[in-house]
Write an enzyme that holds these catalytic residues in place. Structure first.
Site, mmCIF file in Angstrom:
data_model
loop_
_atom_site.group_PDB
_atom_site.id
_atom_site.type_symbol
_atom_site.label_atom_id
_atom_site.label_comp_id
_atom_site.label_asym_id
_atom_site.label_seq_id
_atom_site.Cartn_x
_atom_site.Cartn_y
_atom_site.Cartn_z
ATOM 1 N N ARG A 172 5.671 -0.784 -4.481
ATOM 2 C CA ARG A 172 6.944 -0.952 -3.766
ATOM 3 C C ARG A 172 7.697 -2.164 -4.297
ATOM 4 O O ARG A 172 8.889 -2.119 -4.541
ATOM 5 C CB ARG A 172 6.690 -1.094 -2.268
ATOM 6 C CG ARG A 172 6.540 0.224 -1.506
ATOM 7 C CD ARG A 172 5.500 1.168 -2.107
ATOM 8 N NE ARG A 172 5.321 2.379 -1.329
ATOM 9 C CZ ARG A 172 4.417 2.516 -0.366
ATOM 10 N NH1 ARG A 172 3.601 1.513 -0.052
ATOM 11 N NH2 ARG A 172 4.321 3.650 0.284
ATOM 12 N N ASP A 330 -3.459 9.883 1.169
ATOM 13 C CA ASP A 330 -2.822 9.679 2.471
ATOM 14 C C ASP A 330 -1.418 10.273 2.503
ATOM 15 O O ASP A 330 -0.768 10.422 1.473
ATOM 16 C CB ASP A 330 -2.748 8.188 2.800
ATOM 17 C CG ASP A 330 -1.871 7.429 1.817
ATOM 18 O OD1 ASP A 330 -2.069 7.611 0.601
ATOM 19 O OD2 ASP A 330 -0.986 6.672 2.257
ATOM 20 N N GLU A 331 -0.954 10.583 3.689
ATOM 21 C CA GLU A 331 0.436 10.946 3.979
ATOM 22 C C GLU A 331 0.979 12.021 3.028
ATOM 23 O O GLU A 331 2.124 11.960 2.585
ATOM 24 C CB GLU A 331 1.328 9.707 3.948
ATOM 25 C CG GLU A 331 0.973 8.695 5.031
ATOM 26 C CD GLU A 331 1.843 7.462 5.001
ATOM 27 O OE1 GLU A 331 2.130 6.906 6.084
ATOM 28 O OE2 GLU A 331 2.229 7.036 3.894
ATOM 29 N N TYR A 422 -3.526 -4.891 8.796
ATOM 30 C CA TYR A 422 -2.345 -4.719 7.956
ATOM 31 C C TYR A 422 -1.560 -6.027 7.940
ATOM 32 O O TYR A 422 -0.946 -6.410 8.933
ATOM 33 C CB TYR A 422 -1.485 -3.559 8.483
ATOM 34 C CG TYR A 422 -1.856 -2.229 7.868
ATOM 35 C CD1 TYR A 422 -3.188 -1.862 7.735
ATOM 36 C CD2 TYR A 422 -0.883 -1.348 7.425
ATOM 37 C CE1 TYR A 422 -3.542 -0.644 7.157
ATOM 38 C CE2 TYR A 422 -1.228 -0.127 6.845
ATOM 39 C CZ TYR A 422 -2.563 0.214 6.718
ATOM 40 O OH TYR A 422 -2.913 1.413 6.143
ATOM 41 N N PHE A 423 -1.585 -6.687 6.800
ATOM 42 C CA PHE A 423 -0.939 -7.992 6.710
ATOM 43 C C PHE A 423 0.576 -7.890 6.570
ATOM 44 O O PHE A 423 1.256 -8.917 6.488
ATOM 45 C CB PHE A 423 -1.529 -8.792 5.550
ATOM 46 C CG PHE A 423 -2.832 -9.479 5.882
ATOM 47 C CD1 PHE A 423 -3.437 -9.311 7.112
ATOM 48 C CD2 PHE A 423 -3.458 -10.295 4.946
ATOM 49 C CE1 PHE A 423 -4.641 -9.941 7.413
ATOM 50 C CE2 PHE A 423 -4.647 -10.936 5.234
ATOM 51 C CZ PHE A 423 -5.248 -10.761 6.466
ATOM 52 N N ASP A 424 1.111 -6.662 6.536
ATOM 53 C CA ASP A 424 2.569 -6.542 6.631
ATOM 54 C C ASP A 424 3.015 -6.544 8.090
ATOM 55 O O ASP A 424 4.222 -6.526 8.368
ATOM 56 C CB ASP A 424 3.095 -5.301 5.908
ATOM 57 C CG ASP A 424 2.412 -4.019 6.336
ATOM 58 O OD1 ASP A 424 1.236 -4.060 6.717
ATOM 59 O OD2 ASP A 424 3.054 -2.958 6.277
ATOM 60 N N TRP A 472 0.961 -4.244 2.223
ATOM 61 C CA TRP A 472 2.000 -3.298 1.809
ATOM 62 C C TRP A 472 3.313 -4.063 1.651
ATOM 63 O O TRP A 472 3.678 -4.866 2.503
ATOM 64 C CB TRP A 472 2.142 -2.178 2.836
ATOM 65 C CG TRP A 472 0.892 -1.365 2.998
ATOM 66 C CD1 TRP A 472 0.027 -1.380 4.042
ATOM 67 C CD2 TRP A 472 0.357 -0.421 2.053
ATOM 68 N NE1 TRP A 472 -1.008 -0.509 3.813
ATOM 69 C CE2 TRP A 472 -0.837 0.100 2.606
ATOM 70 C CE3 TRP A 472 0.777 0.025 0.800
ATOM 71 C CZ2 TRP A 472 -1.609 1.046 1.942
ATOM 72 C CZ3 TRP A 472 -0.006 0.971 0.141
ATOM 73 C CH2 TRP A 472 -1.173 1.481 0.709
ATOM 74 N N GLU A 474 6.693 -3.071 1.138
ATOM 75 C CA GLU A 474 8.057 -2.594 1.354
ATOM 76 C C GLU A 474 8.972 -3.728 1.791
ATOM 77 O O GLU A 474 10.108 -3.826 1.343
ATOM 78 C CB GLU A 474 8.088 -1.490 2.418
ATOM 79 C CG GLU A 474 7.494 -0.169 1.984
ATOM 80 C CD GLU A 474 6.047 -0.029 2.413
ATOM 81 O OE1 GLU A 474 5.350 -1.078 2.513
ATOM 82 O OE2 GLU A 474 5.591 1.107 2.641
#
Length: 769
Positions: A172, A330-331, A422-424, A472, A474
């Site tokens: 990303r 995933d997804e 999740y560190f985002d 992540w 983004e």
């Protein structure tokens, strides 16, 4: 990293079971905590310190110990300015001796460290343990500023889990090799040993594959929204050459970190299909995506596509010696497969039940290829849905349910649940927090995480290899964003994964953090101080009514001493110490800081202005979602911003935000500072959840309603032409009202157009108030 997951894990648990609990022997320095993170399995401390000076030597007895000695010497030179020699034989003077003994009784990756008047002696049965012990010794030598001295101590230590990981998303947003090296350095200093490297996705293909050059010529670059305007680059991207990857893999290996590559499939494939349309289902070439979220582009299931994947995996395996290769899984939204007659024919020919079973077949085929080449497949927990190879390892991200299911079925597991690791996720709800997702995952939440689900019995629990946090990107366009998200939460994670579970001590962990924060400052690591930053609270409406405010001070972790000033000066240890709520007359500016036991700041000072204007204003982060949707992001005006601010909290599913508890007595008008943002989100099947609020003017309006989203309309402010400036102001008169009410601020712009955020909303009293 090499380990036999079942046998190695069993031996490791058995070895740790006989290690005595953490203990401190008394002594002159016994009251000061040793700043060791993660906490070792056993520490016994005695009187005295070993001073390191220019004549101290490092004694290395074989190639492994020499490599570790070389690393340790470089660390000591950087942090203490001492240039220590490496020799192969100890003299009579105190020295640092590193010794690897394959017959040692130390567990896998474990070590024994002794520091006394004779010097420092490191013993380990493998090179991993030798390195981890050197990290511990370096931490002992960097507990205090500028002092190169280690306390006398005996340490016996080994990790709780063999998989201690961090996932970095380079698809990303792209990080330079130097930035990734710096991250690996910090991983090593936290005794983490797996860098899971996310290299391909819809927004970019980041790894050079020589047989397929279009993957990087086309797939590594995207056109951002508003490309070339408002500071957004005309083209965004980059990729890592094979030479760069080899060098990075070697660099990590020298620090006992294994890089596990991830190439996502069968979904998250848009960048690959943009490069080679024949890999896709429709045969059409899409752009490399500039949007975040869940996309619908999948690989097709033709034999030629599997030949492509095998060729790619051949080059990947040549670059990465890791036992594991991550294939994503995933997804993978199945719309294209469902609409394709060729794919449906394949399902029938294979005798499969549905598209989920086809994905299972897809993943199994890749797993078979990897196994034939001596590697092992790992994937996200969706790979369980269609059946998965018996030897596949499952990374559980949709909560911990996947870990439970996989372990019960006999699969090895890495716990990596969202939002827990999740560190985002934002680490605070402060108004000055940067970008990320809600809910907050604070330092205490990471420290409290348990990788082994309580639902597993002892046999099933042995399948849990460990855990990792995911970064992540983004909403992390720069390495400064990444560092802010990772540190100091990585300290908490490292202790969860290394230290004996029954020895974890939250208060002890906090006491060891100040020295660690000093190490970050010395290494120019832009860590977040959110956990320690002062929170300055008052009852707004009571203060407005009385002309004075009762002020409380705190911080997220309730650690440190809080000092404050009321005259605008910088708070120090000599400033008043906060002990109980205090009263101030309006207007007043309160500044506060949290200090550690030595009087050093734990965070930058914060201030709050207490006057009518500020008390009647809600900053962006102080607005909340209206009832009905708890989804919330903090985003920047442009997706590829290079600064940390400004950031805006938005709900991409519902444009209603609530100004809570507004005291409307004597209020004449409302003023809103707003911003136009990019609606660069692909939502796939969740697009139906977006609330559409019809507009009555050309570009929409901001509507103010009382008490609820269906309450009385108090004001309606037309939005400006989207071709104008991104940041703009709106204002409107308000009808006379009394009492305290929630205000719903609703953007009615079309959901096919821009997304709007509020920087701040202010109420203005009438002149006669």
């Amino acid at each position: 990293m090499t380990f036999a997951p079942h046998l190695g894990r069993t031996l490791l648990l058995a070895a740790l079971a006989v290690l005595p609990s953490f203990a401190l022997a008394g002594g002159a320095q016994g009251d000061a905590p040793l700043s060791l993170i993660p906490l070792p399995g056993k520490v016994t401390r005695s009187n005295g310190v070993l001073a390191i000076h220019a004549n101290t030597v490092l004694v290395a007895t074989d190639a492994d110990s020499r490599r570790t000695a070389t690393w340790l010497a470089a660390q000591i030179k950087r942090s203490r300015g001492l240039d220590l020699r490496i020799v192969d034989r100890a003299g009579s003077a105190p020295a640092i001796v590193l010794h690897r003994d394959a017959k040692s009784s130390a567990p896998v990756e474990g070590y024994v460290l002794d520091v006394d008047a004779k010097g420092a002696r490191i013993a380990a049965r493998d090179s991993d343990g030798l390195f981890h012990s050197a990290v511990t010794l370096w931490q002992l030598l960097t507990q205090e500023d500028a002092k190169a001295a280690a306390p006398f101590v005996h340490i016996e230590d080994a990790p709780r889990f063999p998989w201690r990981g961090l996932m970095l998303d380079s698809a990303r947003h792209f990080q330079s090799v130097a930035e990734i090296r710096a991250l690996i350095d910090q991983m090593a200093l936290h005794k983490l040993n797996v860098l899971h490297w996310h290299l391909t996705d819809d927004q970019g293909w980041r790894i050079e594959i020589k047989r397929y050059p279009e993957l990087t010529r086309i797939g590594a670059w995207r056109s951002p929204p508003y490309a070339g305007k408002d500071g957004e680059p005309a083209r965004y991207g980059g990729f890592y050459t094979q030479d760069e990857i080899r060098a990075l893999v070697a660099y990590a290996a020298e620090r006992h970190v294994t890089i596990v590559p991830e190439l996502d499939m069968p979904g998250h494939a848009q960048a690959a299909v943009a490069s080679y349309p024949e890999l896709g289902v429709t045969g059409q070439r899409p752009p490399v995506s500039g949007d975040w979220g869940v996309h619908t582009y999948l690989y097709n299931v033709d034999d030629a596509t599997f030949v492509f994947m095998q060729h790619v995996l051949d080059e990947v395996m040549a670059l990465f010696p890791s036992r594991y290769i991550h294939v994503g899984g995933d997804e993978a939204v199945k719309d294209q497969w469902q609409a394709s007659s060729a794919v449906q024919a394949k399902i029938r020919a294979l005798g499969l039940k549905n598209e989920d079973a086809l994905q299972g077949w897809f993943i199994a085929r890749l797993g078979t290829y990897l196994k034939a080449h001596g590697r092992r497949l790992i994937g996200w927990d969706e790979i369980l849905e269609g059946g998965v190879p018996a030897d596949a390892t499952v990374m559980s991200w949709r909560g911990i349910k996947g870990a439970i299911e996989a372990a019960r079925k006999g699969h090895d597991v890495v716990s990596s649940p969202a939002p827990d690791l999740y560190f985002d996720q934002l680490q605070s709800d402060r108004a000055d927090e940067t970008t990320g997702r809600v809910p907050v995952r604070d330092l205490a939440g990471i420290y409290a995480f348990e990788p082994v689900p309580k639902e597993l019995d002892a046999t099933q629990a042995r399948h849990v290899l460990g855990a990792q946090a995911n970064v992540w990107t983004e909403h992390m366009p720069t390495i400064a964003h990444v560092q802010h998200a990772v540190f100091p939460r990585l300290d908490a994670l490292s202790e969860v994964l290394w230290s004996p579970a029954n020895e974890r001590d939250w208060n002890g962990f906090l006491a060891r953090l100040p020295a660690q924060l000093a190490r970050y400052r010395a290494a120019d690591v832009a860590y977040a101080d959110s956990a320690f930053a002062p929170i300055i609270e008052t009852d707004r409406n009571a203060a407005l009514a009385a002309g004075k405010a009762s002020v409380t001070l705190a911080n997220q972790v309730k650690f440190g001493t809080l000092h404050y000033t009321l005259d605008g000066s910088e708070p120090t240890a000599q400033s008043p110490r906060y002990q109980a709520p205090f009263e101030v007359k309006l207007p007043t500016t309160v500044r506060a800081v949290a200090l550690d036991a030595s009087g050093q700041p734990l965070a930058a000072p914060r201030e709050r202005v207490l006057d009518a204007t500020h008390l009647l204003t809600r900053e962006n982060a102080e607005l909340i979602n209206c009832p009905g949707s708890d989804f919330r992001l903090r985003v920047q005006p442009m997706p590829d911003a290079t600064s940390m601010t400004p950031a805006y909290s938005v709900n991409i599913f519902d444009t209603c935000q609530e100004y809570p508890a507004a005291r409307l007595d004597g209020i004449a008008s409302i003023h809103v500072e707003a911003v136009r943002l990019e609606r660069n989100f692909q939502l796939a099947h969740e697009a139906k959840l977006v609330v559409s609020r019809p507009a009555k003017t050309a570009h929409g309006e901001l509507v103010v309603r009382k008490d609820s989203c269906e309450g009385d309309v108090l004001a309606s402010m037309p939005l400006p032409d989207p071709s104008g400036p991104r940041r703009f102001q709106l204002a409107a008169a308000l009808p006379d009202a009394k009492g305290v009410h929630d205000l719903c601020l609703i953007f009615t712009a079309p959901i096919t157009g821009p997304l709007y955020g509020i920087e701040r909303a202010s109420l203005t009293p009438s002149a006669t108030r």
